[in-house]
Design a protein around this motif. Structure first.
Motif, PDB file in Angstrom:
ATOM      1  N   LYS A   6       0.817  -1.221   0.000  1.00  0.00           N
ATOM      2  CA  LYS A   6       0.000   0.000   0.000  1.00  0.00           C
ATOM      3  C   LYS A   6       0.851   1.272   0.000  1.00  0.00           C
ATOM      4  CE  LYS A   6      -3.716  -2.581   0.632  1.00  0.00           C
ATOM      5  NZ  LYS A   6      -4.701  -2.813  -0.412  1.00  0.00           N
ATOM      6  N   SER A   7       2.177   1.133  -0.078  1.00  0.00           N
ATOM      7  CA  SER A   7       3.051   2.302   0.045  1.00  0.00           C
ATOM      8  C   SER A   7       3.032   3.189  -1.194  1.00  0.00           C
ATOM      9  CB  SER A   7       4.490   1.858   0.326  1.00  0.00           C
ATOM     10  OG  SER A   7       5.007   1.075  -0.748  1.00  0.00           O
ATOM     11  N   LYS A   8       2.569   2.655  -2.336  1.00  0.00           N
ATOM     12  CA  LYS A   8       2.528   3.438  -3.565  1.00  0.00           C
ATOM     13  C   LYS A   8       1.175   3.274  -4.244  1.00  0.00           C
ATOM     14  CE  LYS A   8       7.484   3.087  -4.617  1.00  0.00           C
ATOM     15  NZ  LYS A   8       8.470   2.631  -5.620  1.00  0.00           N
ATOM     16  N   ILE A   9       0.799   4.289  -4.980  1.00  0.00           N
ATOM     17  CA  ILE A   9      -0.426   4.235  -5.778  1.00  0.00           C
ATOM     18  C   ILE A   9      -0.016   4.276  -7.248  1.00  0.00           C
ATOM     19  CG2 ILE A   9      -2.586   5.391  -6.374  1.00  0.00           C
ATOM     20  CD1 ILE A   9      -2.643   6.532  -3.557  1.00  0.00           C
ATOM     21  N   TYR A  10      -0.449   3.281  -8.016  1.00  0.00           N
ATOM     22  CA  TYR A  10      -0.052   3.182  -9.417  1.00  0.00           C
ATOM     23  C   TYR A  10      -1.214   3.542 -10.340  1.00  0.00           C
ATOM     24  CZ  TYR A  10       3.957   0.610  -7.578  1.00  0.00           C
ATOM     25  OH  TYR A  10       5.081   0.249  -6.894  1.00  0.00           O
ATOM     26  N   SER A  11      -0.878   4.163 -11.452  1.00  0.00           N
ATOM     27  CA  SER A  11      -1.899   4.541 -12.435  1.00  0.00           C
ATOM     28  C   SER A  11      -2.340   3.320 -13.231  1.00  0.00           C
ATOM     29  CB  SER A  11      -1.322   5.584 -13.394  1.00  0.00           C
ATOM     30  OG  SER A  11      -0.285   5.021 -14.175  1.00  0.00           O
ATOM     31  N   ASP A  12      -3.487   3.458 -13.892  1.00  0.00           N
ATOM     32  CA  ASP A  12      -3.985   2.379 -14.747  1.00  0.00           C
ATOM     33  C   ASP A  12      -3.012   2.091 -15.884  1.00  0.00           C
ATOM     34  OD1 ASP A  12      -6.239   2.076 -13.216  1.00  0.00           O
ATOM     35  OD2 ASP A  12      -7.505   3.328 -14.488  1.00  0.00           O
ATOM     36  N   SER A  13      -2.341   3.140 -16.377  1.00  0.00           N
ATOM     37  CA  SER A  13      -1.393   2.937 -17.480  1.00  0.00           C
ATOM     38  C   SER A  13      -0.204   2.087 -17.030  1.00  0.00           C
ATOM     39  CB  SER A  13      -0.905   4.286 -18.023  1.00  0.00           C
ATOM     40  OG  SER A  13      -0.223   5.023 -17.026  1.00  0.00           O
ATOM     41  N   THR A  14       0.220   2.254 -15.769  1.00  0.00           N
ATOM     42  CA  THR A  14       1.322   1.440 -15.250  1.00  0.00           C
ATOM     43  C   THR A  14       0.899  -0.019 -15.165  1.00  0.00           C
ATOM     44  OG1 THR A  14       2.205   3.299 -13.980  1.00  0.00           O
ATOM     45  CG2 THR A  14       2.899   1.095 -13.312  1.00  0.00           C
ATOM     46  N   ARG A  15      -0.325  -0.255 -14.701  1.00  0.00           N
ATOM     47  CA  ARG A  15      -0.837  -1.628 -14.625  1.00  0.00           C
ATOM     48  C   ARG A  15      -0.911  -2.244 -16.016  1.00  0.00           C
ATOM     49  NH1 ARG A  15      -4.370  -2.917  -9.931  1.00  0.00           N
ATOM     50  NH2 ARG A  15      -4.136  -1.278  -8.388  1.00  0.00           N
ATOM     51  N   ARG A  16      -1.401  -1.469 -16.975  1.00  0.00           N
ATOM     52  CA  ARG A  16      -1.525  -1.993 -18.336  1.00  0.00           C
ATOM     53  C   ARG A  16      -0.146  -2.307 -18.932  1.00  0.00           C
ATOM     54  NH1 ARG A  16      -6.385   1.291 -18.715  1.00  0.00           N
ATOM     55  NH2 ARG A  16      -5.147   3.168 -19.082  1.00  0.00           N
ATOM     56  N   ALA A  17       0.846  -1.478 -18.604  1.00  0.00           N
ATOM     57  CA  ALA A  17       2.198  -1.730 -19.090  1.00  0.00           C
ATOM     58  C   ALA A  17       2.743  -3.035 -18.521  1.00  0.00           C
ATOM     59  CB  ALA A  17       3.116  -0.568 -18.711  1.00  0.00           C
ATOM     60  N   THR A  18       2.412  -3.329 -17.264  1.00  0.00           N
ATOM     61  CA  THR A  18       2.843  -4.582 -16.637  1.00  0.00           C
ATOM     62  C   THR A  18       2.205  -5.774 -17.343  1.00  0.00           C
ATOM     63  OG1 THR A  18       3.118  -3.498 -14.482  1.00  0.00           O
ATOM     64  CG2 THR A  18       2.864  -5.894 -14.478  1.00  0.00           C
ATOM     65  N   VAL A  19       0.907  -5.685 -17.602  1.00  0.00           N
ATOM     66  CA  VAL A  19       0.195  -6.773 -18.285  1.00  0.00           C
ATOM     67  C   VAL A  19       0.733  -6.938 -19.712  1.00  0.00           C
ATOM     68  CG1 VAL A  19      -2.051  -7.544 -19.141  1.00  0.00           C
ATOM     69  CG2 VAL A  19      -1.872  -6.485 -16.878  1.00  0.00           C
ATOM     70  N   PHE A  20       0.985  -5.824 -20.380  1.00  0.00           N
ATOM     71  CA  PHE A  20       1.543  -5.846 -21.739  1.00  0.00           C
ATOM     72  C   PHE A  20       2.858  -6.616 -21.752  1.00  0.00           C
ATOM     73  CE2 PHE A  20       4.699  -4.007 -24.611  1.00  0.00           C
ATOM     74  CZ  PHE A  20       4.063  -4.087 -25.847  1.00  0.00           C
ATOM     75  N   GLY A  21       3.739  -6.299 -20.797  1.00  0.00           N
ATOM     76  CA  GLY A  21       5.031  -6.959 -20.738  1.00  0.00           C
ATOM     77  C   GLY A  21       4.906  -8.448 -20.525  1.00  0.00           C
ATOM     78  N   PHE A  22       4.016  -8.844 -19.620  1.00  0.00           N
ATOM     79  CA  PHE A  22       3.845 -10.266 -19.328  1.00  0.00           C
ATOM     80  C   PHE A  22       3.337 -11.020 -20.557  1.00  0.00           C
ATOM     81  CE2 PHE A  22       0.906 -13.688 -18.000  1.00  0.00           C
ATOM     82  CZ  PHE A  22       1.850 -14.559 -17.479  1.00  0.00           C
ATOM     83  N   LYS A  23       2.367 -10.463 -21.261  1.00  0.00           N
ATOM     84  CA  LYS A  23       1.799 -11.134 -22.433  1.00  0.00           C
ATOM     85  C   LYS A  23       2.871 -11.412 -23.488  1.00  0.00           C
ATOM     86  CE  LYS A  23      -2.994  -9.501 -22.137  1.00  0.00           C
ATOM     87  NZ  LYS A  23      -4.042  -8.669 -22.769  1.00  0.00           N
ATOM     88  N   HIS A  24       3.852 -10.522 -23.590  1.00  0.00           N
ATOM     89  CA  HIS A  24       4.875 -10.683 -24.622  1.00  0.00           C
ATOM     90  C   HIS A  24       6.074 -11.495 -24.134  1.00  0.00           C
ATOM     91  CE1 HIS A  24       2.507  -7.519 -26.572  1.00  0.00           C
ATOM     92  NE2 HIS A  24       3.057  -7.944 -27.689  1.00  0.00           N
ATOM     93  N   LEU A  25       5.965 -12.084 -22.966  1.00  0.00           N
ATOM     94  CA  LEU A  25       6.995 -13.015 -22.477  1.00  0.00           C
ATOM     95  C   LEU A  25       6.437 -14.433 -22.433  1.00  0.00           C
ATOM     96  CD1 LEU A  25       8.471 -10.813 -19.606  1.00  0.00           C
ATOM     97  CD2 LEU A  25       9.602 -11.394 -21.762  1.00  0.00           C
ATOM     98  N   LYS A  26       5.535 -14.727 -23.348  1.00  0.00           N
ATOM     99  CA  LYS A  26       4.813 -16.003 -23.345  1.00  0.00           C
ATOM    100  C   LYS A  26       5.719 -17.241 -23.335  1.00  0.00           C
ATOM    101  CE  LYS A  26       0.888 -18.305 -25.530  1.00  0.00           C
ATOM    102  NZ  LYS A  26      -0.126 -18.228 -26.614  1.00  0.00           N
ATOM    103  N   PRO A  27       6.874 -17.239 -24.026  1.00  0.00           N
ATOM    104  CA  PRO A  27       7.730 -18.447 -23.993  1.00  0.00           C
ATOM    105  C   PRO A  27       8.185 -18.841 -22.585  1.00  0.00           C
ATOM    106  CG  PRO A  27       8.396 -16.987 -25.778  1.00  0.00           C
ATOM    107  CD  PRO A  27       7.403 -16.226 -24.959  1.00  0.00           C
ATOM    108  N   LEU A  28       8.115 -17.904 -21.633  1.00  0.00           N
ATOM    109  CA  LEU A  28       8.561 -18.201 -20.269  1.00  0.00           C
ATOM    110  C   LEU A  28       7.433 -18.684 -19.360  1.00  0.00           C
ATOM    111  CD1 LEU A  28      10.767 -15.029 -19.629  1.00  0.00           C
ATOM    112  CD2 LEU A  28      11.501 -17.235 -20.556  1.00  0.00           C
TER     113      LEU A  28
END
Length: 381
Positions: free
Chosen positions: A129-151
């Protein structure tokens, strides 16, 4: 002074052996697995089973604990562990532990990359709870994960540098998009190290193997801009015009905060200067932005699909071939041509002030100040 030996990470659910510092007669604390968590989901450290003078003794204590044979004082019966080179003995013992029947609930199977990512996401965005993240930051995290599918389905602890580098390079994404993937891998390994889910941070030396596309580009010419405006009713061309007059990177648009009433874009993902920057919506493209939001419910969909649509549209209308990043260079060109203040140009492009403390720290520009500057750009098509 000889360096203290580095011992291998213990398996999940096995417990831990912590070095408490030199000068102690029993410098190693032996702790059972974590079983309790506080209201925020953070682990509550259990009390030590015992304290020993030798790492191998600690390992034997945990082995006995897992087998249900440990009783207080067991460690006093143990002889000193053998001196060994390269941690071969410890590694072999740990392999043996991992071969214990998986029906024994005390020994948990190793987590996959996907499972570690899910735990990391939960910890970063819900538990901490120490930080508040924007929706764009969350979407960037999901974007990164989707493109690491081989792992995704690979055992996390078994991953090595070559696996990560291959996944990064084979993503075939732009330089700026690969920067997102690289940042995510660093974050996941920081989390994994914190919770002893990896033996080493294999993300530390990863490299992006393509040129930085932020430094190379060709702006649209005046004749090409004229053709874009002539065909603005085409949804793909419509988006290209918006990009040429707002200057965000293509992968930043899906996560932007768009306030039509106040007339601004807000977002960015690449650097500290880029993140959460504000760019007023030029009056010339405001109708196009409203049209896209009303028609599509969003400013842009799949950016990879858009690239293909863009290349087809440029060819269809006889416009010089360009990449999406050229729109950002076009915006920079227009800001310079119409003599927008250099500091405001940097602000809207998300460029750093390179040590200019006066502007970086004390430069306070309102939305209306920036709007006055961007409206200097004349649209004569």
């Amino acid at each position: 002074m000889p360096r203290r030996k580095r011992y291998p990470k213990l398996p999940n659910g096995f417990g831990s052996i912590k070095y408490l510092g030199k000068g102690r007669h029993f410098p190693y604390g032996v702790f059972p697995p974590v079983t309790e968590f506080n209201e925020d989901g953070k682990a509550i450290s259990p009390k030590a089973l015992c304290y020993v003078d030798d790492w191998m003794k600690g390992f034997r204590v945990l082995t006995a604990y897992k087998a249900g044979d440990y009783v207080p004082g067991y460690e006093l019966q143990l002889e000193d562990g053998k001196d060994f080179s390269g941690n071969d003995l410890a590694a072999e013992l740990i392999k043996e532990v991992r071969r214990i029947d998986k029906s024994n609930a005390a020994i948990q199977p190793e987590k996959t990359f996907e499972e570690v990512y899910n735990d990391f996401y939960e910890y970063k965005y819900k538990t901490d709870k120490s930080k508040i993240y924007s929706d764009s930051t969350r979407r960037a995290t999901v974007f990164g994960f989707k493109h690491l599918k081989p792992l995704h389905k690979k055992e996390f602890r078994s991953l090595k540098f070559a696996d990560l580098q291959s996944a990064l390079t084979d993503s075939k994404l732009s330089h700026s998009s690969q920067e997102q993937l690289l940042s995510l891998l660093h974050q996941i390994y920081n989390y994994a190290d914190l919770f002893e889910l990896c033996d080493k941070d294999y993300s530390a030396h990863l490299q992006i193997m393509i040129p930085d596309d932020d430094r190379h580009g060709v702006p649209f010419s005046d004749s090409d801009l004229e053709k874009l405006w002539k065909h603005k009713d085409d949804p793909t061309i419509e988006m290209l015009i918006i990009m040429c007059y707002s200057g965000f990177r293509i992968n930043e648009y899906p996560g932007l905060e768009i306030n039509v009433e106040m007339g601004y874009f807000k977002g960015g993902i690449k650097t500290r200067a880029s993140k959460n920057r504000v760019v007023p919506i030029h009056s010339g493209i405001l109708p196009l932005v409203k049209n896209r939001l009303e028609r599509d419910g969003k400013i842009i969909g799949d950016t990879q699909a858009f690239r293909k649509e863009m290349y087809a549209a440029l060819e269809k209308y006889g416009i010089t071939h360009h990449r999406p990043h050229d729109c950002r260079h076009t915006f920079s060109m227009l800001l310079e041509r119409y003599k927008v203040h250099d500091n405001d140009r940097k602000r809207m492009l998300g460029h750093s002030f390179n040590g200019d403390v006066t502007n970086e720290v004390y430069g306070h520009r309102s939305l209306e100040d920036l709007r006055e500057e961007i409206e200097k750009i004349k649209i004569c098509y």
